[in-house]
Each structure stands twice: as C-alpha cells, then as structure tokens.
Design an enzyme around this catalytic site. Structure first.
Site, PDB file in Angstrom:
ATOM      1  N   ARG A 126     -10.467   0.714  14.689  1.00 29.84           N
ATOM      2  CA  ARG A 126     -10.406   1.419  13.416  1.00 29.84           C
ATOM      3  C   ARG A 126     -11.501   0.799  12.554  1.00 29.84           C
ATOM      4  NH1 ARG A 126      -4.645   1.630  10.291  1.00 29.84           N
ATOM      5  NH2 ARG A 126      -5.222  -0.504   9.763  1.00 29.84           N
ATOM      6  N   TYR A 130      14.402  31.737   4.316  1.00 24.77           N
ATOM      7  CA  TYR A 130      13.138  32.441   4.551  1.00 24.77           C
ATOM      8  C   TYR A 130      12.935  32.784   6.023  1.00 24.77           C
ATOM      9  CZ  TYR A 130      11.087  31.388  -0.040  1.00 24.77           C
ATOM     10  OH  TYR A 130      10.798  31.325  -1.365  1.00 24.77           O
ATOM     11  N   LYS A 144       0.848  -1.202   0.000  1.00 22.94           N
ATOM     12  CA  LYS A 144       0.000   0.000   0.000  1.00 22.94           C
ATOM     13  C   LYS A 144       0.882   1.250   0.000  1.00 22.94           C
ATOM     14  CE  LYS A 144      -0.163  -0.386   4.996  1.00 22.94           C
ATOM     15  NZ  LYS A 144      -0.920  -0.827   6.156  1.00 22.94           N
ATOM     16  N   MET A 178      10.686  25.184  -0.550  1.00 24.68           N
ATOM     17  CA  MET A 178       9.836  24.242  -1.275  1.00 24.68           C
ATOM     18  C   MET A 178      10.658  23.229  -2.070  1.00 24.68           C
ATOM     19  SD  MET A 178       6.919  24.998  -4.136  1.00 24.68           S
ATOM     20  CE  MET A 178       5.912  26.049  -3.123  1.00 24.68           C
TER      21      MET A 178
HETATM   22  C1  PLP Z   1      -0.213  -1.610   7.045  1.00 24.56           C
HETATM   23  C2  PLP Z   1      -0.798  -2.805   7.583  1.00 24.56           C
HETATM   24  C3  PLP Z   1       0.016  -3.899   7.959  1.00 24.56           C
HETATM   25  C4  PLP Z   1       1.522  -3.853   7.964  1.00 24.56           C
HETATM   26  O1  PLP Z   1       1.994  -3.184   9.105  1.00 24.56           O
HETATM   27  P1  PLP Z   1       3.555  -2.990   9.374  1.00 24.56           P
HETATM   28  O2  PLP Z   1       3.626  -2.413  10.723  1.00 24.56           O
HETATM   29  O3  PLP Z   1       4.037  -2.077   8.317  1.00 24.56           O
HETATM   30  O4  PLP Z   1       4.159  -4.338   9.277  1.00 24.56           O
HETATM   31  C5  PLP Z   1      -0.605  -5.063   8.342  1.00 24.56           C
HETATM   32  N1  PLP Z   1      -1.959  -5.147   8.380  1.00 24.56           N
HETATM   33  C6  PLP Z   1      -2.765  -4.121   8.052  1.00 24.56           C
HETATM   34  C7  PLP Z   1      -4.229  -4.294   8.139  1.00 24.56           C
HETATM   35  C8  PLP Z   1      -2.208  -2.918   7.653  1.00 24.56           C
HETATM   36  O5  PLP Z   1      -3.005  -1.897   7.336  1.00 24.56           O
END
Ligand code: PLP
Length: 822
Positions: free
Chosen positions: A591, A717, A493, A766
């Site tokens: 979450r 700046y 991701k 920037m």
């Molecule tokens: C990002 C994520 C992981 C990986 O977590 P790390 O700490 O980067 O190993 C595993 N499971 C879910 C659901 C995630 O969103």
C-alpha cells in the site's frame, strides 16, 4: 475523622522514621483526583499493570501533598523538604491494612454484599429503604474492588450507624483481603453467574471464594433454592447462620409462597415467623424481584414492621448508575448525572466535567440540589462541597434547596439559589444558558430530569451509544498484554472508527495513552482544537497541508521520496530542525511505504538534511489475524526488523520500531518492540476471536408504526418481498442514509427488540426500514438495537459479507453519538 501520620505509621508497622507530625483526613490513590486539602491528604503510590503511582509524587508535592506511602525510593524525592515517606513492601496491602484498622474501631451493624450481579442495586435499594432508621455510609457507585473497598470503608465516622458495602472479586484469594476491611455482620449473596469466571477453576470455587466474606457474619442471606449456593453454604458451615429464602420449602426462614406478576407491579407473598404478609414492588422483571427479596430479608431481620416494609418497597425506583453527556440548547453540553447525590459522587462528577472540556472556551456551570441524609452538619457539608466546586474551576453554581441556599455564602463563584426545582423552572433563567458545560446533579427527590428535559436538544431517535468505560477497559486489556515500557498508539482515524474521535481521544488522554494516529490532517486539527495534547501521527499527509502540520505539532508518516523531499524543503525554508517524522516501510502489504531496496537512497536523503528527525520506523501487517498467513506475517516482521536496523545504523541514532495492529498484539507478542498500534480492538472487536473485550458502540433506534399485513402482500420499494403468511410489520427509524447497508434487506439482517430478533423485511429505505415482529411482543415507541452486545458488529458483517470495520465506520454523522460512563 482524622489520624495523626505517626499513628498511621504505627498501624502500618513502619518503624524508624522521623516524621513531621500532620493530620490525615483524606486517602488518595489517583493523582488526578486530588481535591480538598492537600496537606491533610495521604497518597498511596499503587503499582498496577498499567500505571505506577510513584511516578506522580513530584507532581503531587508541587500541589501541596506532603504524605506518601511508597514501596520504592527514588533519588528525585531527596529534594522534597517537609514531606513524610512511609516505606512499605506493598502499598495496596498497606491501604487495606489501614482501612481494616479503621473498620475495627466501629461496633455497628455492617452489611456486606457480594455476588455476580445485582450488588449495586441491592446496596442502593437498602440505602433507600433504611435511611429513615439509620445514618448510613455506603460504597460510592460500584466501588467494590481491592482499592474501592478500602476507600469506601474510610468514609465511616463517629456519626455512622450502619455501613453498606459491596465486594467484587475477579481472582481467587481476593476476598480474603476484603473481609477484614468490611467485616460484615450481615452478609448477602445476590447471585452467582459466569462473570469473571476466567480466573476460577469452577463456579463452585468462585462461589466459595465469595462466601469467605461471610465467615465472621452473624447472619447470611441467600436464595437457598439455588443448589450451588446452598451446597457451598453447607460446606462453609454458613447454613447455621442462614436467613435464607425459598420458594419451595415452607419452613425456610423466609418462605416466598407466591409471586404474582401484574402489568406494572409484582406482588410477593411471603411467610415469616408463621405470619402471612405480602409486598408490592413496582417492577416485573426477574432480576428486580430477586433483588427485592434480598432487601425484604434484610428489613425483616432488622425488625422493621411488615406494614412499614410494604410502604417503603412500593417506593423503590430503578437505580441509575451512570453519567451521560447530551447536546444542550444554545451550544450547551449537559452532563446528566442521575446517580444519587452524595459527597463522593459529586467529586466523581466534577472530575468527569473537567475531562469533558470542549474545543472552545465554555463556561463551567453546576446545578446542584441539597444533599440529603449525609449525617454531616449542613454548614461543614456545604463548606466541603464549596471547596470541591471551587477547586474544580466551576464558574457558576446554581443551588436548589433550602440547605444549600442557607449556605450560599460558602460559595465564592457566580451563584444563584432557589428553594425548589419548581422555583428554578419558573424563574426562566435556564433560557439564558449559552455555551456552557453544565453538570446537572440532584438528589432524586428534586426531579432534576425536569430540568434536563428543558435544556437538552431533542435527539433524533436513532442514536449510537458509546460506552467510554468499555473503551478504557479495552485499552487496559491490550495494555496488560504489553511488556513493560512498550508504548501504545491508539488509532482514532475515521472519526474513531465511527465512535467519535474527540471523545475517544479525551478519554484516552486522561488514561495516559502515549500516542494517537489519524488518517488525514483535518482529523489531527480537530483533535488539537479540542485540547488534545498527545503526540499525533498523520498517516496519509498531503503535500499542501504542511503549514497546519507544523503549526499544530502533527507528526507525518513519510512513505515516499516525493513527500519526503517536499517536507524537507518546507522545514528548511521555515528554519525548522529536527521535526519528528515516521518512516513507513512496505514489507508486503503493498500500500504505502518505502521498499527495503530503497533504504540506501532514503538514508542518503535523510543524512544530508537537518529539518527532519526520524522518530519511528514502522510497517503494517496485511493478515495478522489469520494463522494461514503466519509465515508471511513473520516475514513482514523480519523485513521490518532488518530495515529499521539498517536505518538506525545509517542515521546514527535510535528510532522507535513498530508493526503490530490489534490482531498483531493478540497473536505476535514477540514483535511488540517499542510501540504497538491499537485500532479495532479498542472499539471492542477482536479480529482473532479473543475473549475479554467489552462492547463499545450500540446503534439504537425506535419503532414508529406497527400494523398487521395479510399474507401475499408485499412490503417496501420494488415489491421485493412477498409475505408468505399474515404478519405484523413494524417500521423503524433507520435507513441506508444512517449507515444501514441495503444488503441487510430482504431478511439478510435482523435487529433486536425486547430480547428477540426481528428480521428486516423488503428493501431498506433511505431513512426507514421494515421488520417482522409477528412473533415478538413489540409496541410503537419500543427501542430497537441494530448492533451492540447482540447482534454484534461481527454478526452483522458476516451476514452481508463485509468486515466489522466497515459496519462501524458507516454509521452516518447524522446519527447522534451519546457517550456513557458508569
Ligand atoms: C488502521 C491501522 C491500524 C490499526 O489496525 P486495526 O486492525 O484496527 O488494529 C494500525 N496501523 C495502521 C497503519 C493503520 O492504518
């Protein structure tokens, strides 16, 4: 050279088999590397921590391979007529035994090189320095392992006059297996350092283990000023055959009397057999000087005249040991392989080109020079090369050099030939390259860097280098922590934590990762359109993206009733059944996910439909990296265990269960269950401080300008920082729009230049920022490391109170990613 399979059986001590006689010329250990003639290939089914070669035998049989060395018997092989199975106890040892036998047939000098650093450079330099005197076989790249050494030695044939092989070890007792395979007559110990120390009780133990390589040598070359090395040599009775060198002892076999470092070269004064001489080398760093002295010793020992040595040493060049992938003009991608051109490395480069197939159809082009000093007759050499190129599916070949041009007829694809690099450049045909995946591979004499310079897109000078070998290392590192059968989901991701999802996914797919996961549907689509066929989980699917999910086999996480019901409706209206989904349970992160008390209702919904099939039930840990919360983590684990059992019971079929992220894998081995989800660890960062990972991403830029600024003036700046003394200030080409957080300004952050740290001065702009180089040797154009090995993303995160995840994923898309591979 070929061996009859019956002869190989007798070398390996395999008895009582009815063999169908065949000739073997090629040894294969990786089914993906099959090339040349399958009927003359012998496959060794090796079992490693991560893979079992036995699983690929059927596939190889379909590809025409008939000869196998195995340690198992599987029923599925009973129907493979015409094949030979040699059953042995240990397939790796069998490979080594065969190689040792092969070695024993040659009565030629063989140089064996070991040590912690510099092995490959010394090997390559010796090859360069000695190629006029001998027809040489050497290890390809850094093939120096338990498997690499036998494959290297297998290349010896009747025309070989000298072998040069390197041997690397990471565990006690390994050298004992490598010694009879290399059986060096001349030994070189380069240097002993901390690398691979974790498996040894002391440096001395490791040093002595390495020196086992030399027990049958006639001569051993080493730096006798190194106390550890000299002590070990004494203990192993190797000092009697030492051709050691010293800067202190004037009666050493090779006395280095003086080393003068100039601006661009180093003069090494030495005395040998009481005569004084000197050589110049075009390097000034300590490691190169030391490597050059080892080479000097070998050349002197082999009786090469000092004047000749001086001439050759001045021609030494840096050894490039990697492939890189660059963006070319007209939508081309260039694979630049600066490694020496020989048959083995061509094969490796072609494999790499195949792995890098892009998201769109591209023509596969290879630009190849003459292959020099192989000792093989050009006709059979280019026949072999043509076979490899054809098998690899190359569409167009451009040959540069007289030999390859003379053998043009061997190549069956679209082709063009030129006598020289200049002729190719003059022809201008490179202007017509369009949408091609171009492998550029030439012997150094052909200076193909002139070609890459013409066809590559000029890169913005802030780049992020992504080390794909390190990704593979980290992947295998975590894999080795898993119980057999546990599947690995890799998280790509956020564009692969900033490293580039497509390239990372390609690498993982090649290395047989089981599953990928991304956050949103678009990320999954991008992977599919680049040819990723692994199963992909979409963690945060949206209700309106269903069409694309279904048509691209993307597997959604389902976290509440709204999405579950919408999804069932969509599946049923399309007549889809059993579509794989992954149920997320909220065990305390709060979450996404179903709460445990919602499970009975969830089961009610799932039982009354046929559209979806629950493939896995999972949850996410909130604080797996910190021991203060271990009790909480254990309660999350327990909650998921109960929830998944309840779901399995209600559904009447079994589902995969998983909860561990990277830190979870590091710290909770009992909760691996069916799968784990590797994220940040793959990218080289251990949240729990585990050792043994390799750095993956290096963010680099360059110095644009340097000037002297008097004390009491301000920089940048807002006039935030007033200098308290005269300073040299450098401006570098990176700013907050590239992902360098403004919080690093005003000396909260630092970058690395020529091995030293320079603080960031004033506010980050920037596109630029300023650094203090008062205490540092630095010039305009020098490279600056923002993060990498040092400073690490962990250091950076700490200095501005964030986490490594944010540092990595903040690197802006406008920063070019460059992928490197040894
Ligand atoms: C990002 C994520 C992981 C990986 O977590 P790390 O700490 O980067 O190993 C595993 N499971 C879910 C659901 C995630 O969103």
């Amino acid at each position: 050279m070929t061996y009859k399979i019956s002869k190989i059986a007798s070398i390996l001590g395999v008895k009582n088999v009815n063999l169908i006689e065949s000739e073997i010329s090629t040894l294969l250990i990786d089914s993906r590397r099959l090339s040349g003639s399958p009927s003359h290939t012998l496959f060794f089914a090796l079992e490693t921590k991560n893979n079992d070669g036995h699983a690929f035998i059927k596939e190889l049989y379909s590809a025409g391979v008939r000869n196998f060395v195995v340690s198992k018997r599987l029923p599925e092989w009973e129907n493979l007529p015409g094949s030979n199975f040699l059953h042995v106890k240990n397939t790796l040892r069998a490979l080594q035994k065969l190689a040792a036998y092969h070695r024993s047939r040659f009565d030629i000098p063989v140089i064996g090189i070991t040590g912690s650093n510099g092995k490959t450079i010394v090997k390559e330099w010796l090859y360069r320095l000695l190629q006029d005197n001998f027809n040489i076989v050497r290890s390809p790249r850094s093939y120096n392992s338990q498997v690499g050494v036998p494959l290297s030695v297998w290349e010896l044939d009747d025309t070989t006059e000298l072998g040069i092989f390197e041997a690397g070890i990471s565990m006690p007792d390994e050298m004992g297996y490598l010694e009879p395979i290399i059986r060096p007559t001349i030994g070189i110990l380069t240097k002993i350092g901390e690398a691979h120390q974790e498996n040894f009780t002391s440096l001395q133990q490791k040093c002595m283990e390495k020196m086992t390589l030399f027990v049958n040598c006639n001569v051993v070359i080493y730096d006798e000023d190194n106390d550890l090395i000299s002590r070990c040599a004494d203990m192993m009775l190797l000092s009697q055959k030492a051709f050691s060198w010293s800067r202190k002892r004037s009666d050493a076999p090779l006395y280095i009397s003086k080393i003068e470092i100039h601006e661009k070269k180093t003069t090494i004064h030495y005395s040998f057999l009481r005569f004084e001489h000197s050589v110049d080398i075009p390097f000034i760093d300590d490691a190169s000087i030391e490597n050059a002295i080892h080479c000097l010793a070998v050349l002197l020992f082999l009786g090469i005249h000092p004047e000749e040595i001086s001439k050759r040493m001045m021609m030494l060049e840096p050894v490039a040991m990697r492939l890189d992938v660059r963006q070319g003009k007209n939508n081309c991608i260039i694979i630049n392989d600066t490694y020496n051109s020989d048959v083995n490395s061509i094969k490796i480069a072609l494999d790499f080109q195949n792995q890098r197939k892009m998201d769109r159809p591209m023509k596969k082009t290879v630009i190849l020079s003459d292959i020099l000093q192989t000792g093989i007759m050009p006709k059979s050499l280019y026949k072999r090369v043509a076979e490899m190129v054809e098998q690899s599916g190359v569409d167009k070949l451009i040959g540069i050099g007289h030999d390859i041009s003379d053998n043009a007829s061997a190549f069956k694809m679209e082709k063009q030939f030129f006598p020289s690099t200049e002729a190719f450049i003059k022809s201008g045909i490179w202007r017509n390259f369009d949408n091609e995946l171009i492998l550029v591979k030439g012997a150094r004499e052909y200076h193909f860097e002139q070609i890459t310079a013409l066809i590559e897109e000029r890169i913005h000078e802030t780049v992020m280098e992504v080390d794909l070998d390190a990704v593979v290392h980290n992947f295998n590192f975590y894999k080795s922590k898993l119980s057999p059968g546990v599947k690995m989901i890799c998280m790509v991701k956020a564009n692969g934590y900033g490293a580039g999802a497509v390239e990372i996914a390609k690498t993982l797919q090649y290395h047989r990762c089981d599953y990928l996961a991304v956050a949103v549907t678009e990320e999954g689509l991008a992977l599919r359109s680049s040819g990723i066929s692994l199963p992909i989980i979409i963690l945060n699917p949206e209700v309106n993206g269903f069409e694309e999910l279904f048509s691209n086999d993307l597997e959604p996480e389902v976290y509440n009733f709204r999405i579950l019901e919408a999804f069932i409706k969509e599946a049923e209206s399309r007549g889809i059944t059993h579509y794989p989904i992954h149920i997320k349970i909220d065990t305390g992160m709060h979450r996404l996910g179903f709460l445990p008390e919602e499970i009975p209702q969830l089961l009610g919904v799932l039982q009354s439909q046929k559209g979806l099939h629950v493939k896995s039930v999972f949850s996410h840990l909130a604080a797996s990296e910190s021991w203060i919360f271990d009790e909480f983590t254990n309660s999350q684990v327990e909650t998921l265990k109960l929830a998944s059992e309840e779901i399995e019971k209600g559904l009447g079929y079994s589902v995969y269960k998983h909860i561990l992220n990277s830190a979870g894998i590091e710290r909770f081995p009992d909760a691996q269950w069916d799968m784990v989800r590797l994220g940040i660890g793959l990218y080289g960062v251990s949240a729990s401080g585990l050792k043994g990972l390799r750095n993956v991403c290096t963010l680099k830029t360059t110095i644009l300008q340097i000037k002297n600024i008097p004390g009491h003036e301000t920089v940048g700046y807002g006039r935030k920082e007033e200098l308290n003394c005269d300073a040299r200030i450098a401006t570098i080409r990176i700013g907050y729009a590239d992902g360098l957080d403004r919080k690093f300004g005003n000396r909260n952050g630092k970058v690395l230049i020529n091995g030293k740290f320079a603080p960031i001065v004033g506010n980050v702009c920037m596109d630029l920022c300023m650094i203090d180089v008062t205490e540092i040797e630095a010039n305009e154009g020098d490279t600056v490391v923002v993060f990498g090995e040092t400073p690490s993303v962990i250091d950076l995160a700490e200095s501005i109170g964030t986490i490594p995840y944010e540092i990595l994923t903040s690197v802006s898309p406008r920063v070019k990613r460059i992928y490197i591979k040894e």
